[in-house]
Write an enzyme that holds these catalytic residues in place. Structure first.
Site, short mmCIF file in Angstrom:
data_model
loop_
_atom_site.label_atom_id
_atom_site.label_comp_id
_atom_site.label_asym_id
_atom_site.label_seq_id
_atom_site.Cartn_x
_atom_site.Cartn_y
_atom_site.Cartn_z
N TYR A 105 0.83 -1.21 0.00
CA TYR A 105 0.00 0.00 0.00
C TYR A 105 0.87 1.26 0.00
O TYR A 105 1.86 1.33 0.73
CB TYR A 105 -0.90 -0.01 1.24
CG TYR A 105 -2.02 1.00 1.20
CD1 TYR A 105 -2.96 0.98 0.17
CD2 TYR A 105 -2.16 1.95 2.21
CE1 TYR A 105 -4.00 1.89 0.15
CE2 TYR A 105 -3.20 2.86 2.19
CZ TYR A 105 -4.12 2.83 1.15
OH TYR A 105 -5.16 3.74 1.14
N ASP A 108 3.90 -7.95 14.04
CA ASP A 108 3.35 -7.07 13.01
C ASP A 108 2.08 -6.40 13.54
O ASP A 108 1.13 -7.08 13.95
CB ASP A 108 3.03 -7.89 11.76
CG ASP A 108 2.76 -7.04 10.53
OD1 ASP A 108 2.45 -5.85 10.68
OD2 ASP A 108 2.84 -7.59 9.42
N HIS A 137 6.45 -5.50 10.55
CA HIS A 137 5.82 -5.61 9.23
C HIS A 137 6.89 -5.84 8.16
O HIS A 137 7.11 -5.02 7.26
CB HIS A 137 5.01 -4.33 8.94
CG HIS A 137 4.08 -4.46 7.78
ND1 HIS A 137 3.17 -5.49 7.66
CD2 HIS A 137 3.92 -3.68 6.67
CE1 HIS A 137 2.49 -5.34 6.54
NE2 HIS A 137 2.94 -4.26 5.91
N SER A 192 2.10 -7.52 1.99
CA SER A 192 1.17 -6.58 2.61
C SER A 192 -0.06 -6.41 1.72
O SER A 192 -0.76 -7.39 1.46
CB SER A 192 1.88 -5.25 2.88
OG SER A 192 1.10 -4.43 3.74
N GLN A 193 -0.34 -5.23 1.20
CA GLN A 193 -1.44 -5.09 0.25
C GLN A 193 -1.27 -6.08 -0.90
O GLN A 193 -2.21 -6.76 -1.32
CB GLN A 193 -1.49 -3.68 -0.32
CG GLN A 193 -2.45 -3.49 -1.49
CD GLN A 193 -2.30 -2.13 -2.15
OE1 GLN A 193 -3.16 -1.27 -1.99
NE2 GLN A 193 -1.22 -1.92 -2.86
#
Length: 322
Positions: A93, A268, A297, A183-184
């Site tokens: 993201y 995370d 993360h 992630s995204q």
């Protein structure tokens, strides 16, 4: 049993109640039918790169709501093969697809890459998705009141069309197409593995878009935008969570039929382990999970080797079956 062992044991048993709406399957069947095209309108142009033995192309294809989606298609021509396995790369993201040189490890492993810029974010793709109401900062609350107007639907269709475009390229072995991201990008990779019938494998690193009704209360990542939105418009809570449920990998994990590698970091606060396990535990296909107990993360540099080894193993299987 120490704390860490208990924590991991509990996470492997974590299967919260699903939030899937009754029309989940019909929504996706309709969306897939609408998104599917025999040929994806696109153009590609050769570009320069300092890497030797690599053919690099700038690609623009038609995404959702007539938005031109940009990306880089990279072919490891140094291997002198007729057709290559290909991995579609989806970024995190607010990020972008980065320069072609970023994907050198994949190319040196003999794997073609199609890296796209997710719409509206920091790359080269704009966003023509109509907007009828206001939104919180960022992108994910655009049209979030309804599943058919929301940003998540737009980026999902964009990714599906990226897969379709790759499958049309003469350099690509259609039996060895995968999708990868973190992630995204990891959330979208997992979503694509549940929706596309053209993928042979998937890599979902520290994936977002899992157990989102829980994440909206706890995540420090993009879901804070949805939390901000409903804090301003409390009457929208049910509409927002219902929209998110259509794109929640926890609700779609049972549709995954291909091998998938997933990673999770136990410290995370963006894509929290509870959310990742909520989806992972419901996957019934061949799967492997890499746990990083003391990372936030991120997964660390050594994880790249595990990704490449997994990919090459899947590509070898696909080559045998093609």
């Amino acid at each position: 049993m120490g704390f860490l062992d208990r924590k991991v044991k509990d996470l492997y048993q974590y299967t919260p109640e699903l939030t899937a709406p009754e029309d989940l399957d019909s929504f996706w069947n309709r969306t897939l039918e609408q998104a599917g095209q025999v040929t994806v309108p696109a153009k590609r142009q050769l570009i320069s790169t300092p890497m030797r033995g690599v053919q690099a192309y700038q690609v623009t294809y038609q995404g959702y709501a007539d938005t031109p989606v940009n990306g880089s298609f990279l072919v490891p021509s140094l291997w002198n093969e007729e057709r290559f396995p290909c991995v579609i790369q989806l970024h995190g993201y607010t990020g972008s697809s980065l320069l072609p040189e970023h994907y050198a490890p994949w190319l040196l492993a003999g794997i073609a890459v199609f890296a796209i810029d997710i719409r509206g974010q920091a790359g080269g793709t704009g966003d023509l998705l109509p907007q009828e109401t206001g939104m919180a900062k960022g992108w994910i609350t655009k049209g979030i009141d309804d599943k058919d107007t929301c940003y998540y639907k737009a980026i999902s269709v964009d990714c599906l069309r990226a897969i379709d475009w790759v499958a049309e390229q003469p350099e690509v072995d259609t039996a060895r197409i995968g999708v990868a991201g973190g992630s995204q990008g990891g959330g979208l990779a997992m979503l694509m593995s549940a929706l596309s019938d053209k993928l042979a494998f998937a890599i979902a690193d520290i994936p977002n878009m899992c157990h989102m009704d829980w994440g909206i209360f706890n995540s420090t990542g993009s879901l804070t935008e949805a939390a901000d939105y409903v804090s301003r418009f409390p009457d929208k809570w049910e509409a927002v969570t219902k929209t998110l449920s259509y794109f929640d990998n926890m609700n779609l994990a049972h549709r995954i039929r291909i091998p998938i590698l997933v990673s999770v970091s136990l410290k995370d606060t963006v894509c929290m382990p509870e959310t990742v396990f909520a989806a992972y535990n419901r996957i019934t296909s061949e799967k492997q999970l890499h746990i990083y107990p003391f990372r936030g993360h991120s997964t660390g540099d050594k994880h790249l080797r595990k990704i490449l080894e997994f990919t090459l193993a899947q590509c070898d299987t696909g080559k045998d079956n093609s």
